[in-house]
Design a protein around this motif. Sequence first.
Motif, short mmCIF file in Angstrom:
data_model
loop_
_atom_site.label_atom_id
_atom_site.label_comp_id
_atom_site.label_asym_id
_atom_site.label_seq_id
_atom_site.Cartn_x
_atom_site.Cartn_y
_atom_site.Cartn_z
N TYR A 128 48.26 164.33 -66.39
CA TYR A 128 47.05 165.15 -66.34
C TYR A 128 45.96 164.57 -67.23
CZ TYR A 128 44.08 169.31 -66.63
OH TYR A 128 43.03 170.18 -66.59
N ASP A 129 46.33 164.23 -68.46
CA ASP A 129 45.35 163.68 -69.40
C ASP A 129 44.85 162.31 -68.94
OD1 ASP A 129 45.48 165.84 -71.07
OD2 ASP A 129 47.21 165.04 -72.16
N GLU B 74 44.69 161.20 -65.86
CA GLU B 74 43.77 161.35 -64.73
C GLU B 74 42.41 161.85 -65.18
OE1 GLU B 74 45.78 163.60 -61.71
OE2 GLU B 74 47.02 161.88 -61.16
N LYS B 75 42.44 162.74 -66.14
CA LYS B 75 41.19 163.26 -66.69
C LYS B 75 40.38 162.12 -67.30
CE LYS B 75 39.71 166.34 -70.40
NZ LYS B 75 40.20 167.17 -71.50
N LEU C 158 40.68 158.89 -66.54
CA LEU C 158 40.23 157.95 -65.52
C LEU C 158 38.99 158.45 -64.80
CD1 LEU C 158 43.23 156.30 -63.71
CD2 LEU C 158 42.02 155.64 -65.76
N LEU C 159 38.89 159.78 -64.64
CA LEU C 159 37.73 160.30 -63.92
C LEU C 159 36.46 160.22 -64.75
CD1 LEU C 159 39.35 163.23 -61.96
CD2 LEU C 159 38.41 161.11 -61.05
N PRO D 130 37.86 153.92 -61.46
CA PRO D 130 39.18 154.26 -61.99
C PRO D 130 40.32 153.51 -61.30
CG PRO D 130 38.22 156.11 -60.78
CD PRO D 130 37.14 155.11 -60.95
N GLY E 180 46.86 151.94 -60.96
CA GLY E 180 48.13 151.41 -60.48
C GLY E 180 48.52 152.09 -59.17
N GLY E 181 49.78 151.91 -58.77
CA GLY E 181 50.28 152.59 -57.59
C GLY E 181 49.87 151.94 -56.28
N ILE F 229 49.87 149.43 -52.97
CA ILE F 229 50.93 148.99 -52.05
C ILE F 229 51.51 147.67 -52.55
CG2 ILE F 229 51.31 148.04 -49.73
CD1 ILE F 229 49.90 150.28 -48.59
N ASN F 230 52.82 147.57 -52.52
CA ASN F 230 53.57 146.38 -52.95
C ASN F 230 53.62 146.16 -54.46
OD1 ASN F 230 54.14 145.78 -50.28
ND2 ASN F 230 52.41 144.40 -50.06
N PHE G 109 43.47 148.94 -54.07
CA PHE G 109 42.71 150.01 -53.42
C PHE G 109 41.23 149.69 -53.47
CE2 PHE G 109 46.33 152.78 -54.96
CZ PHE G 109 46.91 152.88 -53.71
N ILE G 110 40.78 149.20 -54.62
CA ILE G 110 39.36 148.92 -54.73
C ILE G 110 39.09 147.49 -54.29
CG2 ILE G 110 38.96 150.59 -56.58
CD1 ILE G 110 38.87 148.23 -58.54
N GLU G 111 37.86 147.22 -53.93
CA GLU G 111 37.54 145.90 -53.43
C GLU G 111 37.55 144.90 -54.58
OE1 GLU G 111 33.91 145.68 -51.25
OE2 GLU G 111 34.62 143.94 -50.12
N SER H 60 47.67 159.41 -57.62
CA SER H 60 46.80 158.30 -57.98
C SER H 60 45.84 157.95 -56.84
CB SER H 60 47.62 157.07 -58.38
OG SER H 60 48.41 156.65 -57.29
N PHE I 46 41.95 158.44 -56.91
CA PHE I 46 40.98 157.50 -57.48
C PHE I 46 40.44 156.52 -56.45
CE2 PHE I 46 43.89 158.68 -60.93
CZ PHE I 46 42.97 159.40 -61.67
N VAL I 47 40.86 156.71 -55.22
CA VAL I 47 40.41 155.82 -54.16
C VAL I 47 39.23 156.48 -53.45
CG1 VAL I 47 41.10 154.62 -52.07
CG2 VAL I 47 42.74 154.93 -53.92
N ASP J 262 36.82 152.81 -50.00
CA ASP J 262 38.08 152.10 -50.23
C ASP J 262 39.19 152.65 -49.36
OD1 ASP J 262 36.93 150.44 -52.13
OD2 ASP J 262 37.38 151.79 -53.79
N ARG K 13 39.21 151.11 -45.90
CA ARG K 13 39.80 149.77 -45.94
C ARG K 13 41.32 149.87 -46.07
NH1 ARG K 13 35.91 147.22 -49.03
NH2 ARG K 13 36.67 148.48 -50.74
N PRO L 32 52.34 154.23 -49.24
CA PRO L 32 52.76 154.40 -50.62
C PRO L 32 53.05 155.88 -50.88
CG PRO L 32 50.39 154.22 -50.53
CD PRO L 32 50.88 154.08 -49.12
N TYR M 60 36.59 170.29 -67.98
CA TYR M 60 37.25 169.49 -66.96
C TYR M 60 37.99 170.38 -65.97
CZ TYR M 60 40.67 166.22 -64.93
OH TYR M 60 41.44 165.49 -64.07
#
Lengths: 614, 212
Positions: free
Chosen positions: A4-5, A7-8, A10-11, A16, A21-22, A24-25, A251-253, B13, B16-17, B21, B24, B89, B195
Motif C-alpha cells: 500500500y505504501d 503504491e502510494k 509510486l503514484l 511509476p 516491476g512485475g 512479463i517474463n 510496460f512503459i516505452e 502493479s 501503473f500502466v 502503454d 501496447r 501476467p 491519499y
Amino acid sequence: METYDFEKLLLSVQKPGRYSGGEINSVVKDKKEVDVRFAFCFPDTYEIGMSHLGMKILYSQFNSREDIWCERVFAPWLDFEDKMREQNIPLFALESRDSVKDFDFIGFTLQYEMAYTNVLNMLDLAGLPLKSKDRKDLSPIVVAGGPCACNPEPLAEFIDIFFMGEGEEVDLEVIDLYKEYKKKGAAKDEFLLAASKIEGVYVPSLYSDEYNEDGTLKALVPQNNVSATIKKRIIKDLDKSYYPEKFVVPFIEIVHDRAVQEIFRGCIRGCRFCQAGFIYRPVREKSVDTVNRQAKCLCENTGYDEISLSSLSTSDYRAIEPLLNNLLEWTEDSHISLSLPSLRIDNFSEELLEKIKHVRKSGLTFAPEAGTQRLRNVINKNLTEEEILNTCRTAFAGGYTAVKLYFMLGLPTETDEDVVGIAELGQRIVNEFYSMPNKPKGKGVTVSISVSTFVPKPFTPFQFEPQISLEEIRRRQELLKNSITTKKINLSYHDSATSFLEAALARGDRRMSTVIEEAYKMGCKFDGWTECFGPQKWYDAFKKCGLDPEFYANRTREYGEITPWEHIDVGVTKDFLVRENKLAHQNKTTPNCREKCSACGANCYGEGVCFEKR
Amino acid sequence: MKNVRIFYKKLGSMKFVSHLDMTRFMSRLIAKSKIPVWYTEGFNQHIYMNFALPLSLGFEGFYEMVDIRLIDDSYSLDTCLEALKKSSPTDIEFVKIHEGKMPMKSIGFARYELEFESFDFADTLNDFLNKDSILCEKIGKKGKVKEIDLIPKIKSFKITQKGVDLILVAGSEDNLNPTLVIDTFFTQCQIKLCYYTVKRTMIYNLDGEIFE
C-alpha cells in the motif's frame, strides 16, 4: 515496505512503471531456495538500461541456474531518489523489492563514462560505503563489467572485482567460487585473492599505483603474486553459447522497445577511433540457423512486433542475404518488422535495400565520420565520397527523402578544410537529390548532420592522441555552422563539455577515483543528461583533488608511456595500436580483417575471423 | 471474421500502466497468445483493438474490456480465453469473453469505489455531494478551461466505511473522472489533501444496465 505504501509512493512520481516491476517474463524466485542473489545494476534510467542487450543476456543466463536469482536495478530518476532519501527507502531490486545491500553480488555494467557518478550514487542509496576497502564483509561483493571496464582504473577504489571482456563464462565462474567461499565462511580478502586467479578477473585492490614526477603512471605493482596482466575473456563459439529465449517486456516505452537478435560480435573494420571495433575482437559470427531459431523464439515469447539485428556492422555478416530471406519467410506472416541498424554505406546493395523495403521504413542513417577523403583515410573509415553519393542515390530512388549523417569534430590531424568538408558533403547529397530525374515526387530532401566531438579511447590507435581544447571545439563548431548555406541541412552537435570530461575519465588513472567521488559529493549524477550535467562541479572536483582534466584529455601520450590500462590484455597488442597510429599520421588506411590480416594480436584466442577459410 | 469482447481485471502493479502503454501491452499479449486476430490494413499495420473506456493511471479496473476481431470463425471463444489466460501476467486477470452484446457507444456510466487513507470527513463529503450544483473548472482536451457543473454528471453516490462509491457519467461523449470530483471537494471544502485509492468496478449502458 508494505504494498500500500509503495503504491502510494509510486503514484507520487513520474513514470511509476520504472519502479513497479512485475513485467512479463521477469523472474521471481523464492529467496530461500537460492544460494546466490545477484543485483544487476544499470547505472542509468530504466528506459535506457532495459534496452541493453548485455543485461538481458546475463539476466536470463543467471536465472537459468536454479541456485542463482538475478534481479534488475536501475538508477532512480531524481524525483524518486528524493522520495527514497526522504523516507529512508534503500535501493531495491525490481523483482523482490528487497534492499540490494543484502544481496551477495551487486554488479554494474559500465557502458558510458558519464554514468560513473551514478554508480556511486547507487552504492550510496543502497546504504553501502563507496570504497571497496570500507566494505569489510564478504557480501555484498561489488563487481563491474562492460566496455568501460577495459580501463578499470578510474573506478578502482570502488569496485571489488572487474570482469574483463564477455561475461557469460567468467561471471558464473566467480559466482561458483563465491558459493564455495561463502559456505566455508571465508573473509572477503581470501575470496578476492582466490577470484583473481580466474582468467578475466581483475581485483584492483591487489595492485598498487606509482607515478612519475611528470604525473604519468610509473607502474601498477601486483601484490601477493597475482598476475601482472589480466586477459580479456571471450566466448569462442557463439552458436553454442547462451542466448535468452525471452526478454522481460516492459510496460512503459523504452528506448529500444523491440526484440534484439545478436548476429555477431566484433567488427572487421578497424576504424581507428572506435573502441568497440578493437576490444570485441576477434569477429565471431552466429550461423544463419542459430540466428533464425533464436529470433523466432524471442518473438514468440515476447509478442514484440519488431526485431532488430544487432552487431557493430550488420552488412558485414557474411550470409546477410540468406539470413534476411530466412527471416522474412516468417516475419512477414507474423506481422513482425525487421530492422537493420549499423549498416555500412559501402556495401549497402540495391538487393539489400529492396529487402528492407519489405519492412517498415525508418530513416536512413550513415556515419561517414569525417568530411574529406584524407581524414576518412586517417581514421580508416574505408569509404569514398563516390560510395556515399551512390548509396544516397540508391536510397533516394527507393523512396527515401531523409538522410542522417554522423560526423566527428576534432579527429586527429583535422584542419579547417576537413570541417568545411562536412558541410560540403552534405551539400553534395542535397544537390544529388535534386539532380535525379527519378527522385521521389512532391517531396524535399532533408539531410540531418549530427556532429559529436572526438573522444580518444583506450585500446584504439588514437589512445595516444590529445582531444582538442574546449575553445577549439567551439571554434570548429562555429566554422561548420557558418559553412552551411542551405535550409535542407539540419545541423546538431553534442555538448562539448560532456565530451571533454568523457575524454578525461576514459583515459583516467586510479587517482581519478577521488575526483569522481568528489564530483559525486558535490552533487553530480546523471552526467550524461543535459538537464543534470554541471561541468563546473566537475572542474571544482578536479581542482580540489589537485588534478588537471587537461592532463588526461588534451595531452599527447608518447608511445612508450605506461597507460593506466597497460595491464589489461584485450588481445589487440600495443605494437599494433602504435603501427596503426603511425599509418594514420601518414593518411594510410588498413584493410579490413577479411581482406588482409594486419596482425592485431586477436588471433591469440584461436577463433573467429582470423581462422575463417577464404 | 467476428468481433470479440474480452473482459479482464487490471489489478495491483498493472495500475501503473497508463492507457497508452496498456494498448501496447495488450497487443503484445495477443501476439504472444497466437490468437488469429485481424490486423488493420493501413500503412502501419497493427492488431485491431478497441478499448471500452481508458482507465486512469493509478486506478484498478475490475470490469475492463477490449474488442478484437478473430479472422478464424472456427476458433472457439473458450480457446481464445484460455490462450490469453496462459500468457498474461498475474495482475491482468482475464474473466470472460463473448461477441459483444452492446455497442461501445452505448456506454453511459461507470462505478468507482474510492477509499481514503484516513476518512474523517464523511459528513462534509455527504453534504458536498448533496448540493444542487458543484461548479468547477475542467481542462478540456485542447487545454481549454471551461466551467462545468458536476452534479448532473454524478448519477448516484453512497458514503461507505472508508470512502465513497460513485456512479459517474462515462463514455466517449461525456465522461467524468472521479479525481475531478474529489479534487474539487478538497479545494472547495478546504479539506487537507489525503491519499486515496480508486477502483473502477462496473460499467453500465445509457439505461443504467450492466454493460455487456
